[in-house]
Design an enzyme around this catalytic site. Structure first.
Site, short mmCIF file in Angstrom:
data_model
loop_
_atom_site.label_atom_id
_atom_site.label_comp_id
_atom_site.label_asym_id
_atom_site.label_seq_id
_atom_site.Cartn_x
_atom_site.Cartn_y
_atom_site.Cartn_z
N LEU A 219 -17.23 -59.19 -28.22
CA LEU A 219 -16.28 -58.24 -28.79
C LEU A 219 -16.42 -58.15 -30.31
O LEU A 219 -15.44 -58.10 -31.05
CB LEU A 219 -14.84 -58.61 -28.43
CG LEU A 219 -14.50 -58.57 -26.94
CD1 LEU A 219 -13.06 -59.03 -26.70
CD2 LEU A 219 -14.71 -57.18 -26.36
N CYS A 220 -17.68 -58.16 -30.78
CA CYS A 220 -17.92 -58.02 -32.22
C CYS A 220 -19.04 -57.00 -32.48
O CYS A 220 -19.90 -57.21 -33.33
CB CYS A 220 -18.24 -59.37 -32.86
SG CYS A 220 -19.45 -60.37 -32.00
N GLY A 221 -19.03 -55.93 -31.71
CA GLY A 221 -19.99 -54.86 -31.93
C GLY A 221 -21.41 -55.31 -31.68
O GLY A 221 -21.70 -56.07 -30.75
#
Length: 295
Positions: free
Chosen positions: A90-92
Site C-alpha cells: 500500500l505504498c504505490g
C-alpha cells in the site's frame, strides 16, 4: 442499471474505504516527519565516513594484503545484490521500482557472464524474488518497517556480507534501494559497498600539492581494519533509513490519491443514485396518473 439498494451499498462501502485510506495517510504523515529527520541526519555522517576512509585508504590501496572490504578479492565474477524494500505494501510503486532495477541489474550481469547472488531486505523483496529467483537467494532480512530501526539490524546485515566476502563466496556487493528525495519522489539507486568506492574528491586531494600530511597512530592498515566494517554498517544503516523515509512518503502519497479517488467515485455514484431515484419516482407518478385517467 444497478438498483437503489446496490448503489447505497456501494457508496457505503467506498465511504468506509475512504475513512481507512484517510487514516493511513495521517499515520504515514506522522511517521514521515521522524523518518525524514533520521534519514537527513544520517547523510552527512555516512558521507563523511566515506570521505575519511577514502583519504585513509590512499596509502594502502595498492599494497598486498589490503583489507577485502577496501580492495575486494581482485575478481569480478560473483556479485551480491541487496535489494531493500518495505515489509508492507500500500505504498504505490515504491517496492516495484526496487524490484525493477534489481531485475535489470541481474539480467545485465548475467549477460556479461557474471554470477549473481541475492540477499533481500524486507518481506516484499523476499516474496518477489522467491517467485522467479529463489535459486539466487543466499539469505534474507525482514522486520525493516518498525517505527525505530535499531542499528543492530545494519550491524547483523554487515556481518553477513563480510562473512560471505571472507569465505570467498562473493566478489562485489551492491545495495539497491530508494533514495528519499521528498514525499512524492524516491529515486531507485545502486550503491556499491564492496569493494569500497573511493570518493573522487579524495583522489583529487591526494594528487594535489596542497594536501595535508598526517601521521596516523596506529598505522593506516590497523585503522582501516577497524573502521571498514563499521563503515559497511553505517552505509547499510543510512540506506535503511532512506528506505523507511521513502516508504512512509510513498504510502502517504498513495493513500492521499486513494482518498481523493474514493471521493470522486462517491460523487459519481451519488449522482447516479439521485438520477435513478428520480427516474423511479417519475415512473411511479406516471403510473398513478395513467391509472387515475383510466378510471
Amino acid at each position: 442499471m444497478a438498483s437503489l439498494k446496490e448503489l447505497r451499498a456501494r457508496i457505503g462501502s467506498i465511504k468506509s474505504t475512504r475513512k481507512i485510506t484517510s487514516a493511513m495517510k495521517m499515520v504515514a504523515a506522522a511517521k514521515l516527519r521522524r523518518a525524514q529527520a533520521s534519514a537527513e541526519a544520517a547523510r552527512p555522517y555516512a558521507a563523511a565516513m566515506r570521505r575519511m576512509l577514502g583519504e585513509l585508504a590512499g596509502a594502502t590501496r595498492g599494497e598486498d594484503g589490503a583489507p577485502l572490504l577496501l580492495a575486494g578479492t581482485g575478481q569480478d565474477k560473483v556479485h551480491l545484490l541487496v535489494p531493500m524494500t518495505s515489509d508492507r505494501g500500500l505504498c504505490g510503486g515504491f517496492n516495484a521500482n526496487v524490484h525493477r532495477l534489481t531485475v535489470q541489474t541481474i539480467r545485465r550481469l548475467q549477460s556479461e557472464g557474471k554470477t549473481v547472488r541475492l540477499l533481500p531486505v524486507g518481506r516484499r523483496a523476499l516474496n518477489f524474488f522467491m517467485r522467479d529467483h529463489a535459486d539466487l537467494i543466499v539469505d534474507h532480512v525482514t522486520g525493516t518497517s518498525a517505527k525505530e530501526i535499531p542499528f543492530s539490524v545494519a550491524s547483523g546485515l554487515g556481518d553477513k556480507i563480510n562473512a560471505l566476502l571472507e569465505a570467498g563466496e562473493i566478489d562485489v556487493c551492491t545495495l539497491v534501494f530508494n533514495k528519499f528525495r521528498n514525499a512524492m519522489t524516491q529515486v531507485p539507486t545502486c550503491q556499491q559497498l564492496v569493494p569500497m568506492v573511493v570518493e573522487e574528491t579524495s583522489t583529487e586531494l591526494e594528487a594535489s600539492n596542497d594536501v595535508a600530511q598526517y601521521e596516523f597512530e596506529p598505522d593506516e592498515a590497523t585503522l582501516l581494519a577497524m573502521l571498514l566494517p563499521r563503515n559497511l554498517q553505517v552505509q547499510i544503516y543510512a540506506s535503511l533509513l532512506e528506505t523507511v523515509a521513502g516508504e512512509n512518503g510513498a504510502r502517504m502519497t498513495a493513500m492521499d490519491n486513494a482518498t481523493r479517488n474514493a471521493g470522486r467515485t462517491i460523487d459519481s455514484l451519488t449522482q447516479v443514485y439521485n438520477r435513478t431515484r428520480q427516474t423511479n419516482i417519475t415512473n411511479e407518478l406516471i403510473e398513478i396518473i395513467s391509472g387515475a385517467q383510466a378510471v
